[in-house]
Design a protein around this motif. Structure first.
Motif, PDB file in Angstrom:
ATOM      1  N   ILE A  63       5.883  44.374  -6.255  1.00  0.00           N
ATOM      2  CA  ILE A  63       4.156  44.760  -6.287  1.00  0.00           C
ATOM      3  C   ILE A  63       3.598  43.433  -5.722  1.00  0.00           C
ATOM      4  O   ILE A  63       2.677  43.821  -4.721  1.00  0.00           O
ATOM      5  N   LYS A  64       3.961  42.430  -5.882  1.00  0.00           N
ATOM      6  CA  LYS A  64       3.186  41.228  -5.527  1.00  0.00           C
ATOM      7  C   LYS A  64       3.337  41.123  -4.064  1.00  0.00           C
ATOM      8  O   LYS A  64       2.362  40.756  -3.075  1.00  0.00           O
ATOM      9  N   ALA A  65       4.650  41.302  -3.409  1.00  0.00           N
ATOM     10  CA  ALA A  65       4.756  41.219  -2.240  1.00  0.00           C
ATOM     11  C   ALA A  65       4.034  42.053  -1.262  1.00  0.00           C
ATOM     12  O   ALA A  65       3.660  41.899  -0.346  1.00  0.00           O
ATOM     13  N   LYS A  66       4.022  43.275  -2.060  1.00  0.00           N
ATOM     14  CA  LYS A  66       3.568  44.306  -0.988  1.00  0.00           C
ATOM     15  C   LYS A  66       1.869  44.228  -1.046  1.00  0.00           C
ATOM     16  O   LYS A  66       1.104  44.380  -0.220  1.00  0.00           O
ATOM     17  N   ALA A  67       1.451  43.673  -2.068  1.00  0.00           N
ATOM     18  CA  ALA A  67       0.002  43.165  -2.124  1.00  0.00           C
ATOM     19  C   ALA A  67      -0.109  42.113  -1.008  1.00  0.00           C
ATOM     20  O   ALA A  67      -1.379  42.151  -0.404  1.00  0.00           O
ATOM     21  N   ILE A  68       0.486  41.107  -0.860  1.00  0.00           N
ATOM     22  CA  ILE A  68       0.284  40.110  -0.170  1.00  0.00           C
ATOM     23  C   ILE A  68       0.591  40.326   1.436  1.00  0.00           C
ATOM     24  O   ILE A  68      -0.293  40.090   2.292  1.00  0.00           O
ATOM     25  N   ARG A  69       1.393  41.562   1.663  1.00  0.00           N
ATOM     26  CA  ARG A  69       1.556  42.128   2.891  1.00  0.00           C
ATOM     27  C   ARG A  69       0.207  42.932   3.290  1.00  0.00           C
ATOM     28  O   ARG A  69      -0.152  42.833   4.653  1.00  0.00           O
ATOM     29  N   SER A  70      -0.378  43.590   2.440  1.00  0.00           N
ATOM     30  CA  SER A  70      -1.398  44.298   2.794  1.00  0.00           C
ATOM     31  C   SER A  70      -2.738  43.317   2.845  1.00  0.00           C
ATOM     32  O   SER A  70      -3.794  44.414   3.012  1.00  0.00           O
ATOM     33  N   ILE A  80      -3.633  40.203  -5.672  1.00  0.00           N
ATOM     34  CA  ILE A  80      -2.363  40.175  -6.338  1.00  0.00           C
ATOM     35  C   ILE A  80      -2.457  40.667  -8.012  1.00  0.00           C
ATOM     36  O   ILE A  80      -3.568  40.130  -8.793  1.00  0.00           O
ATOM     37  N   PRO A  81      -1.889  41.822  -8.222  1.00  0.00           N
ATOM     38  CA  PRO A  81      -2.312  42.355  -9.566  1.00  0.00           C
ATOM     39  C   PRO A  81      -1.835  41.280 -10.786  1.00  0.00           C
ATOM     40  O   PRO A  81      -0.826  40.487 -10.387  1.00  0.00           O
ATOM     41  N   ALA A  82      -2.211  41.766 -11.939  1.00  0.00           N
ATOM     42  CA  ALA A  82      -1.594  40.844 -13.001  1.00  0.00           C
ATOM     43  C   ALA A  82      -0.207  40.890 -13.381  1.00  0.00           C
ATOM     44  O   ALA A  82       0.078  42.261 -13.257  1.00  0.00           O
ATOM     45  N   THR A  83       0.651  40.067 -13.954  1.00  0.00           N
ATOM     46  CA  THR A  83       1.915  40.538 -14.300  1.00  0.00           C
ATOM     47  C   THR A  83       2.299  41.093 -15.469  1.00  0.00           C
ATOM     48  O   THR A  83       3.383  41.678 -15.752  1.00  0.00           O
ATOM     49  N   THR A  84       1.275  40.990 -16.365  1.00  0.00           N
ATOM     50  CA  THR A  84       1.319  41.605 -17.544  1.00  0.00           C
ATOM     51  C   THR A  84       0.175  42.755 -17.791  1.00  0.00           C
ATOM     52  O   THR A  84      -0.921  42.700 -17.173  1.00  0.00           O
ATOM     53  N   PRO A  85       0.416  43.756 -18.575  1.00  0.00           N
ATOM     54  CA  PRO A  85      -0.495  44.849 -18.912  1.00  0.00           C
ATOM     55  C   PRO A  85      -1.774  44.210 -19.345  1.00  0.00           C
ATOM     56  O   PRO A  85      -1.583  43.420 -20.307  1.00  0.00           O
ATOM     57  N   LEU A 129      17.132  45.704 -23.693  1.00  0.00           N
ATOM     58  CA  LEU A 129      16.297  44.905 -23.246  1.00  0.00           C
ATOM     59  C   LEU A 129      16.173  44.032 -22.155  1.00  0.00           C
ATOM     60  O   LEU A 129      15.219  43.942 -21.210  1.00  0.00           O
ATOM     61  N   PRO A 130      17.370  43.253 -22.185  1.00  0.00           N
ATOM     62  CA  PRO A 130      17.410  42.335 -21.098  1.00  0.00           C
ATOM     63  C   PRO A 130      17.590  42.969 -19.613  1.00  0.00           C
ATOM     64  O   PRO A 130      17.011  42.493 -18.546  1.00  0.00           O
ATOM     65  N   PHE A 131      18.015  44.158 -19.425  1.00  0.00           N
ATOM     66  CA  PHE A 131      18.422  44.879 -18.497  1.00  0.00           C
ATOM     67  C   PHE A 131      17.027  45.309 -17.859  1.00  0.00           C
ATOM     68  O   PHE A 131      16.635  45.105 -16.597  1.00  0.00           O
ATOM     69  N   PHE A 132      16.075  45.853 -18.872  1.00  0.00           N
ATOM     70  CA  PHE A 132      14.748  46.434 -18.389  1.00  0.00           C
ATOM     71  C   PHE A 132      13.692  45.124 -17.942  1.00  0.00           C
ATOM     72  O   PHE A 132      13.043  45.304 -17.495  1.00  0.00           O
ATOM     73  N   TRP A 133      14.122  43.922 -18.913  1.00  0.00           N
ATOM     74  CA  TRP A 133      13.083  42.850 -18.571  1.00  0.00           C
ATOM     75  C   TRP A 133      13.715  42.480 -16.931  1.00  0.00           C
ATOM     76  O   TRP A 133      12.672  42.031 -16.374  1.00  0.00           O
ATOM     77  N   LEU A 134      14.656  42.589 -16.469  1.00  0.00           N
ATOM     78  CA  LEU A 134      15.168  42.165 -15.197  1.00  0.00           C
ATOM     79  C   LEU A 134      14.549  43.047 -14.133  1.00  0.00           C
ATOM     80  O   LEU A 134      14.060  42.719 -13.202  1.00  0.00           O
ATOM     81  N   LEU A 135      14.692  44.282 -14.642  1.00  0.00           N
ATOM     82  CA  LEU A 135      13.988  45.419 -13.731  1.00  0.00           C
ATOM     83  C   LEU A 135      12.580  45.313 -13.564  1.00  0.00           C
ATOM     84  O   LEU A 135      11.996  45.379 -12.520  1.00  0.00           O
ATOM     85  N   MET A 136      11.941  44.824 -14.681  1.00  0.00           N
ATOM     86  CA  MET A 136      10.508  44.765 -14.810  1.00  0.00           C
ATOM     87  C   MET A 136      10.015  43.578 -13.815  1.00  0.00           C
ATOM     88  O   MET A 136       9.132  43.632 -13.072  1.00  0.00           O
ATOM     89  N   HIS A 137      10.786  42.567 -14.061  1.00  0.00           N
ATOM     90  CA  HIS A 137      10.416  41.374 -12.954  1.00  0.00           C
ATOM     91  C   HIS A 137      10.764  41.526 -11.806  1.00  0.00           C
ATOM     92  O   HIS A 137      10.029  40.988 -10.614  1.00  0.00           O
ATOM     93  N   ARG A 138      11.816  42.375 -11.295  1.00  0.00           N
ATOM     94  CA  ARG A 138      12.038  42.812  -9.879  1.00  0.00           C
ATOM     95  C   ARG A 138      10.846  43.408  -9.352  1.00  0.00           C
ATOM     96  O   ARG A 138      10.505  43.676  -8.353  1.00  0.00           O
ATOM     97  N   GLU A 139      10.345  44.368 -10.286  1.00  0.00           N
ATOM     98  CA  GLU A 139       9.284  45.650  -9.871  1.00  0.00           C
ATOM     99  C   GLU A 139       7.959  44.807  -9.747  1.00  0.00           C
ATOM    100  O   GLU A 139       7.279  44.974  -8.613  1.00  0.00           O
ATOM    101  N   GLN A 140       7.647  43.798 -10.554  1.00  0.00           N
ATOM    102  CA  GLN A 140       6.659  42.886 -10.207  1.00  0.00           C
ATOM    103  C   GLN A 140       6.466  42.133  -9.002  1.00  0.00           C
ATOM    104  O   GLN A 140       5.550  41.954  -8.321  1.00  0.00           O
ATOM    105  N   ARG A 141       7.698  41.534  -8.668  1.00  0.00           N
ATOM    106  CA  ARG A 141       8.030  40.804  -7.400  1.00  0.00           C
ATOM    107  C   ARG A 141       7.641  41.974  -6.079  1.00  0.00           C
ATOM    108  O   ARG A 141       7.147  41.359  -5.262  1.00  0.00           O
TER     109      ARG A 141
END
Length: 313
Positions: free
Chosen positions: A59-66, A70-75, A45-57
């Motif tokens: 997605i946010k950076a991509k949304a800002i550039r385009s 900014i999408p919601a951070t939780t489902p 779980l901690p490993f996938f938590w880190l990957l999830m937050h990296r993934e969300q960052r």
């Protein structure tokens, strides 16, 4: 594409070691299969938590550039329903698969648990998802049933008895994994990959914990030594974390049909490792059943995906 294919094959090899290490754990300690399923997810779980937050960052950076919102951070609420369903399927699969490994051989449990689902998905996708099955898919389903029966006959011959409980648990694991796959296909909420993995594993761990406590599975933890804890850590880190990371990375450049075929290497790797390390033998009938089941999976993967694609197009 070659690099992606090799990564998927590597992930399948890592996943295959789960059943082998689990078999040593069950034989050398009082650890219950349900408890191992929970501990495996807890380590990952901690490993996938880190990957999830990296993934969300990302997605946010991509949304800002385009210039997009900014999408919601939780489902959202709509996304959580299929995520909870996936978590429930994952919990039931972890439990039933590890129990089947404990009650039967690692090889036969994995062959039944992982080779049947692609064929069942290809068949059930027609009434549930509107994906019309082709004649090769139907023939693959019949071949899968024949291959499974040969595996059961072989296991009865080598073990000297019909290990009904273990076979039934392997069949339950196959059915559960089929439900997991169909739910994944049905889920159209668009939740990112590692966000899905984290919430799915978290839900599964929360469901497995009370079951382990209620069935007395936690008592076996007291008999575990440092060697056993290292085995648990291995299962949680190597096949679960590293294996899934390699798989998700490879999926970015590997066609789904090809990846679904390469994944069938896992049960074959398990059967080979079980023969080399655990001295589990399938025998001529079992080998024939394994070959038939593997061919059925490849046919179902190719034609099942193709029919689904044409249906969507």
């Amino acid at each position: 594409m070659l690099q992606g294919a090799l990564l998927i094959a590597f992930a399948a090899m890592l996943w295959a070691t789960t059943a082998i290490v689990a078999k040593f754990l069950f034989a050398g300690s009082g650890l219950a299969p349900i408890t191992l399923g929970f501990l495996r997810l807890l380590v990952a779980l901690p490993f996938f938590w880190l990957l999830m937050h990296r993934e969300q960052r990302y997605i946010k950076a991509k949304a800002i550039r385009s210039g997009e919102s900014i999408p919601a951070t939780t489902p959202g609420r709509q996304a959580f329903i299929p995520l909870l369903a996936l978590g429930a399927f994952q919990a039931l699969y972890q439990g039933s698969y590890l129990v089947s490994v404990d009650l039967t051989g690692a090889g036969i449990a994995t062959l039944i648990s992982l080779c049947l689902p692609p064929v069942l998905v290809a068949i059930l996708a027609s009434p549930l998802l509107g994906e019309k099955p082709s004649l090769p898919t139907i023939l693959a389903g019949l071949a899968a049933i024949a291959g499974t029966l040969l595996l059961v006959i072989s296991d009865m011959d080598t073990a000297g008895t019909l290990r009904v409980a273990g076979i039934l648990m392997a069949l339950l694991a196959a059915a559960v994994y089929t439900g997991f796959t169909l739910t994944s296909r049905y889920n159209s909420a668009g939740t990112p990959v590692f966000t899905t993995a984290f919430w799915c594993f978290l839900t599964a761990a929360m469901l497995l914990l009370p079951v382990a406590l209620a069935t007395g599975g936690w008592a076996g933890v007291q008999s575990m030594t440092l060697k056993h804890w290292l085995m648990v850590a291995y299962i949680g880190v190597v096949p679960t974390c590293i294996g899934y990371l390699c798989y998700f990375k490879a999926m970015q450049s590997t066609p789904a049909t090809l990846s679904s075929i390469i994944v069938t290497l896992e049960p074959l790797f398990v059967a080979l490792l079980a023969w080399l390390i655990l001295e589990e033998k399938l025998g001529p009938i079992g080998l024939a059943g394994a070959c038939i089941l593997t061919v059925a999976v490849i046919v179902a993967s190719r034609y099942g995906k193709a029919s689904g694609a044409s249906q969507d197009g």
